[in-house]
Design a protein around this motif. Sequence first.
Motif, PDB file in Angstrom:
ATOM      1  N   LEU A 101      -3.666  -1.141   8.550  1.00 23.09           N
ATOM      2  CA  LEU A 101      -3.392  -2.611   8.483  1.00 23.09           C
ATOM      3  C   LEU A 101      -4.428  -3.347   7.748  1.00 23.09           C
ATOM      4  CD1 LEU A 101      -2.519  -3.048  12.414  1.00 23.09           C
ATOM      5  CD2 LEU A 101      -0.986  -2.734  10.483  1.00 23.09           C
ATOM      6  N   ARG A 102      -5.534  -2.612   7.357  1.00 23.43           N
ATOM      7  CA  ARG A 102      -6.603  -3.356   6.839  1.00 23.43           C
ATOM      8  C   ARG A 102      -6.632  -2.985   5.482  1.00 23.43           C
ATOM      9  NH1 ARG A 102      -9.510  -0.730  11.429  1.00 23.43           N
ATOM     10  NH2 ARG A 102      -9.873  -2.371  12.901  1.00 23.43           N
ATOM     11  N   SER A 103      -6.065  -1.612   5.083  1.00 19.26           N
ATOM     12  CA  SER A 103      -6.317  -1.275   3.525  1.00 19.26           C
ATOM     13  C   SER A 103      -5.036  -0.720   2.928  1.00 19.26           C
ATOM     14  CB  SER A 103      -7.218  -0.083   3.730  1.00 19.26           C
ATOM     15  OG  SER A 103      -6.937   1.126   4.374  1.00 19.26           O
ATOM     16  N   VAL A 124       1.742  -1.606   4.837  1.00 18.71           N
ATOM     17  CA  VAL A 124       1.160  -2.255   6.203  1.00 18.71           C
ATOM     18  C   VAL A 124       2.517  -2.784   7.059  1.00 18.71           C
ATOM     19  CG1 VAL A 124       0.397  -4.667   6.677  1.00 18.71           C
ATOM     20  CG2 VAL A 124      -0.730  -3.346   5.284  1.00 18.71           C
ATOM     21  N   ILE A 170      -3.781   1.789  12.196  1.00 20.98           N
ATOM     22  CA  ILE A 170      -4.570   0.614  12.469  1.00 20.98           C
ATOM     23  C   ILE A 170      -5.211   0.355  11.212  1.00 20.98           C
ATOM     24  CG2 ILE A 170      -6.593  -0.617  13.599  1.00 20.98           C
ATOM     25  CD1 ILE A 170      -5.242   0.540  16.465  1.00 20.98           C
ATOM     26  N   GLU A 171      -5.889   1.478  10.695  1.00 23.26           N
ATOM     27  CA  GLU A 171      -6.660   1.309   9.165  1.00 23.26           C
ATOM     28  C   GLU A 171      -5.683   0.823   8.319  1.00 23.26           C
ATOM     29  OE1 GLU A 171      -9.445   1.099   6.646  1.00 23.26           O
ATOM     30  OE2 GLU A 171      -9.888   1.348   8.913  1.00 23.26           O
TER      31      GLU A 171
END
Length: 170
Positions: free
Chosen positions: A150-152, A158, A147-148
């Motif tokens: 997806l952010r970074s 991604v 999930i992290e």
Amino acid sequence: LGKLAVNSDNRVAIVRAGGIPPLVELLGSGTDVAKETAAAALGKLAVNPYNKRAITNAGGIPPLIELLRSGTAATVRVAAAALGKLAVNPDNKLAIANAGGIPPLIELLRSGTAATVRVAAAALGKLAVNPDNKLAIANAGGIPPLIELLRSGTAATVRVAVAALRKLSH
């Protein structure tokens, strides 16, 4: 052998000539460069379905997993990529998990280079096709770092993280 293994006919010829056992041996006893080259060659050989089984039968999974823990950055990346290619085979999905491959792949999501993170996430996505591995990945803490990403993560990372999460959710 790695450069020869780019050609599909050569992949078969290398295996018929007995090339897999010495490559597997190099994973544990060679120099850092030899380990990286052997892991890359095994990854190229693993494109062939028969070779996936041959690499596993030669004991290739445990030393590839060990390289995830102790290899150079380049060796870790090619070892993770080779495990991802081996994980396309249903029996290998379980063999990789049973040999302890899930925790170091998850650790790479947290601490690897962008290229290593991408191949580790891809390998976890392939492992997640197996129902037992879905649970093992979740229990080992694999969902939060995906999930992290997806952010970074980079665009490519991604995409791979989304695919892994999708496989974990089915």
